[in-house]
Design a protein around this motif. Sequence first.
Motif, mmCIF file in Angstrom:
data_model
loop_
_atom_site.group_PDB
_atom_site.id
_atom_site.type_symbol
_atom_site.label_atom_id
_atom_site.label_comp_id
_atom_site.label_asym_id
_atom_site.label_seq_id
_atom_site.Cartn_x
_atom_site.Cartn_y
_atom_site.Cartn_z
ATOM 1 N N VAL A 1 0.933 -1.064 -0.008
ATOM 2 C CA VAL A 1 0.156 -0.053 0.179
ATOM 3 C C VAL A 1 0.986 1.220 0.005
ATOM 4 O O VAL A 1 2.171 1.012 0.028
ATOM 5 N N PHE A 2 0.294 2.325 -0.219
ATOM 6 C CA PHE A 2 0.984 3.621 -0.311
ATOM 7 C C PHE A 2 1.995 3.855 0.943
ATOM 8 O O PHE A 2 3.070 4.510 0.998
ATOM 9 N N GLU A 3 1.328 3.460 2.188
ATOM 10 C CA GLU A 3 2.117 3.523 3.492
ATOM 11 C C GLU A 3 3.506 2.769 3.545
ATOM 12 O O GLU A 3 4.267 3.309 4.086
ATOM 13 N N HIS A 4 3.608 1.742 2.826
ATOM 14 C CA HIS A 4 4.785 1.182 2.768
ATOM 15 C C HIS A 4 6.140 1.859 2.125
ATOM 16 O O HIS A 4 7.144 1.307 2.262
ATOM 17 N N PHE A 5 5.770 2.968 1.522
ATOM 18 C CA PHE A 5 6.816 3.493 0.897
ATOM 19 C C PHE A 5 7.600 4.437 2.151
ATOM 20 O O PHE A 5 8.767 4.750 1.986
ATOM 21 N N LEU A 6 7.009 4.262 3.383
ATOM 22 C CA LEU A 6 7.876 4.776 4.548
ATOM 23 C C LEU A 6 8.774 3.892 5.249
ATOM 24 O O LEU A 6 9.668 4.376 5.853
ATOM 25 N N VAL A 7 8.756 2.475 4.517
ATOM 26 C CA VAL A 7 9.660 1.338 4.909
ATOM 27 C C VAL A 7 10.280 0.852 3.520
ATOM 28 O O VAL A 7 10.169 -0.135 3.021
ATOM 29 N N PRO A 8 11.016 1.826 2.846
ATOM 30 C CA PRO A 8 11.417 1.491 1.452
ATOM 31 C C PRO A 8 12.343 0.235 1.119
ATOM 32 O O PRO A 8 11.985 -0.571 0.333
ATOM 33 N N GLN A 9 13.078 0.096 2.342
ATOM 34 C CA GLN A 9 13.730 -1.206 2.326
ATOM 35 C C GLN A 9 13.072 -2.710 2.125
ATOM 36 O O GLN A 9 13.230 -3.591 1.500
ATOM 37 N N THR A 10 12.015 -2.416 3.385
ATOM 38 C CA THR A 10 11.219 -3.601 3.452
ATOM 39 C C THR A 10 10.206 -3.750 1.971
ATOM 40 O O THR A 10 10.022 -5.010 1.677
ATOM 41 N N LEU A 11 9.776 -2.888 1.661
ATOM 42 C CA LEU A 11 8.995 -2.886 0.363
ATOM 43 C C LEU A 11 9.902 -3.408 -0.875
ATOM 44 O O LEU A 11 9.222 -4.156 -1.553
ATOM 45 N N ALA A 12 11.198 -2.723 -0.960
ATOM 46 C CA ALA A 12 11.825 -3.294 -2.137
ATOM 47 C C ALA A 12 12.286 -4.838 -1.735
ATOM 48 O O ALA A 12 12.247 -5.602 -2.944
ATOM 49 N N ALA A 13 12.422 -5.183 -0.722
ATOM 50 C CA ALA A 13 13.017 -6.615 -0.535
ATOM 51 C C ALA A 13 11.540 -7.773 -0.979
ATOM 52 O O ALA A 13 11.807 -8.717 -1.454
ATOM 53 N N ASP A 14 10.475 -7.083 -0.416
ATOM 54 C CA ASP A 14 9.229 -7.795 -0.688
ATOM 55 C C ASP A 14 9.162 -7.949 -2.260
ATOM 56 O O ASP A 14 8.745 -8.881 -2.822
ATOM 57 N N ILE A 15 8.932 -6.845 -2.794
ATOM 58 C CA ILE A 15 8.677 -6.459 -4.296
ATOM 59 C C ILE A 15 9.768 -7.270 -4.924
ATOM 60 O O ILE A 15 9.440 -8.194 -6.066
ATOM 61 N N PHE A 16 11.077 -7.483 -4.843
ATOM 62 C CA PHE A 16 11.840 -8.102 -5.655
ATOM 63 C C PHE A 16 12.568 -9.435 -5.168
ATOM 64 O O PHE A 16 13.050 -10.550 -6.013
ATOM 65 N N LEU A 17 12.272 -9.759 -3.740
ATOM 66 C CA LEU A 17 12.967 -11.077 -3.587
ATOM 67 C C LEU A 17 12.293 -11.815 -2.305
ATOM 68 O O LEU A 17 12.120 -13.014 -2.916
ATOM 69 N N THR A 18 11.373 -11.376 -1.638
ATOM 70 C CA THR A 18 10.896 -12.247 -0.529
ATOM 71 C C THR A 18 9.325 -12.307 -0.633
ATOM 72 O O THR A 18 8.805 -13.269 0.125
ATOM 73 N N GLY A 19 8.793 -11.443 -1.458
ATOM 74 C CA GLY A 19 7.303 -11.686 -1.532
ATOM 75 C C GLY A 19 6.649 -12.754 -2.436
ATOM 76 O O GLY A 19 7.426 -13.686 -2.862
ATOM 77 N N TYR A 20 5.242 -12.759 -2.587
ATOM 78 C CA TYR A 20 4.797 -13.832 -3.271
ATOM 79 C C TYR A 20 4.976 -14.052 -4.939
ATOM 80 O O TYR A 20 4.912 -14.797 -5.671
ATOM 81 N N TYR A 21 5.311 -12.679 -5.441
ATOM 82 C CA TYR A 21 5.461 -12.715 -6.632
ATOM 83 C C TYR A 21 6.908 -11.875 -6.812
ATOM 84 O O TYR A 21 7.063 -10.755 -7.614
ATOM 85 N N PRO A 22 8.157 -12.391 -6.706
ATOM 86 C CA PRO A 22 9.236 -11.767 -6.728
ATOM 87 C C PRO A 22 9.680 -11.320 -8.130
ATOM 88 O O PRO A 22 9.774 -12.371 -8.906
ATOM 89 N N VAL A 23 9.873 -9.944 -8.234
ATOM 90 C CA VAL A 23 10.167 -9.784 -9.623
ATOM 91 C C VAL A 23 11.606 -10.128 -9.932
ATOM 92 O O VAL A 23 11.612 -10.310 -11.356
ATOM 93 N N LEU A 24 12.253 -10.329 -9.238
ATOM 94 C CA LEU A 24 13.819 -10.771 -9.745
ATOM 95 C C LEU A 24 13.667 -12.107 -10.481
ATOM 96 O O LEU A 24 14.166 -12.314 -11.614
ATOM 97 N N GLN A 25 12.834 -12.973 -9.849
ATOM 98 C CA GLN A 25 12.552 -14.298 -10.726
ATOM 99 C C GLN A 25 11.334 -14.095 -11.808
ATOM 100 O O GLN A 25 11.508 -14.544 -12.839
ATOM 101 N N TRP A 26 10.339 -13.193 -11.552
ATOM 102 C CA TRP A 26 9.477 -13.136 -12.307
ATOM 103 C C TRP A 26 9.661 -12.548 -13.620
ATOM 104 O O TRP A 26 9.065 -12.483 -14.712
ATOM 105 N N LEU A 27 10.922 -11.575 -13.590
ATOM 106 C CA LEU A 27 11.120 -11.114 -14.913
ATOM 107 C C LEU A 27 11.528 -11.849 -16.222
ATOM 108 O O LEU A 27 11.253 -12.006 -17.032
#
Length: 393
Positions: A167-193
């Motif tokens: 959500v928009f509020e997660h930009f207040l914790v950018p490191q966690t947001l980036a880790a989730d989106i690119f690496l540790t989340g449900y749809y990790p961008v690193l592999q899904w690219l």
Amino acid sequence: MHTMPASRRLTGIDAARGVALFGMMSTHVLPLYVPGTVEATWTALLFAGRASALFAVVAGIGLALLTGGSTPHRDRTLSADRRGILVRALIIACIGLALGGLETNIAIILFHYGVLFLVALPFTGLRAGALAGWAAAWLLLSPVVAYLLRPPVSATVDPPALGDNPVFEHFLVPQTLAADIFLTGYYPVLQWLGLVLVGMMIGRLELARLGVQLALVGGGVAAAVGAKLVSAQLLGPGGGLAALLQTPDGSRYPLEAMLDVGLGGVDQSGSWWWLAVSAPHAGTPPDLVHVAGCAAAVVGLCLLLTRRFPQVLLPLSAPGAMTLTLYSLHVAAMSVADQLEQLPDPLLLLWVQILVAVGVGILFRRLNSRGPLELLTSGAAGAAREGVIERQR
């Protein structure tokens, strides 16, 4: 989840997108385990991991078609294309963030989609051969990079996880947001690219040719089956499963049953054998190759079926042409359903949503119109693209 001018549309691609939409809806509504057991349902066996991966592959096809199809655009035209894709990605990401504020158990994919479009921009000028090389390398190597990065990233990021949809509020914790989106989340961008690159490679082919369509079906099936066989060999006779059962999380969870449904919540670290599993959303080489193969086969089959009769898959292609709107409506509907004291029958709830999606899609097709969110994204992207072209004249 985007549209292209009607003259350039391939009905089979829309139909494949419709398959992905209904597949994802099925996994969101119906149980993935047989109630009271750890046995996977048919919904899980058919759609878990595959439906969302099909979305990613078809998104890559769309990016390729938007940037010239089999003959990629160059120079100023490509720059204008990229500006349009950038605007499109930002709008889709914002819609995803807005939907993330709803109370729902769905892992919403739209913000990740927007990010995937952005990171795919450097590849939009490549031809099919180069894209095939990049895609193959990405599918095989990005899981290894992710396996190496996850432990140190999880140990240093605070808080370690978002715990919910972005959500928009997660930009207040950018490191966690980036880790989730690119690496540790449900749809990790690193592999899904890698899945998007597979789609872009497919989109650079002459998709109207019979030989290409047959090759997509045959090659896709071969890749999907081959990946499962390799995984089974490594986990069985190779000893991989026995090793994983000795890991902390492997011994804590019903791992063998989860391999058919997904490894959500399982810490896939501490053993290189995790890279041999092919469970849905595992993000391993066998998983990525399998779902990419399934997606290619579905695309090829849809193109074959609509080759002579473009309207034969209308119940799929009509809603498939406006998935951004229909997916968003589905998430909103499920958010409302989750708040009810007594949940509707899941199968009835699913069929109601499917029939509504088909009806809405056919209505907009008859009106020769796009969905509201498609109009928003396409209009803004088109304006941005034309603005670049005008300045270059």
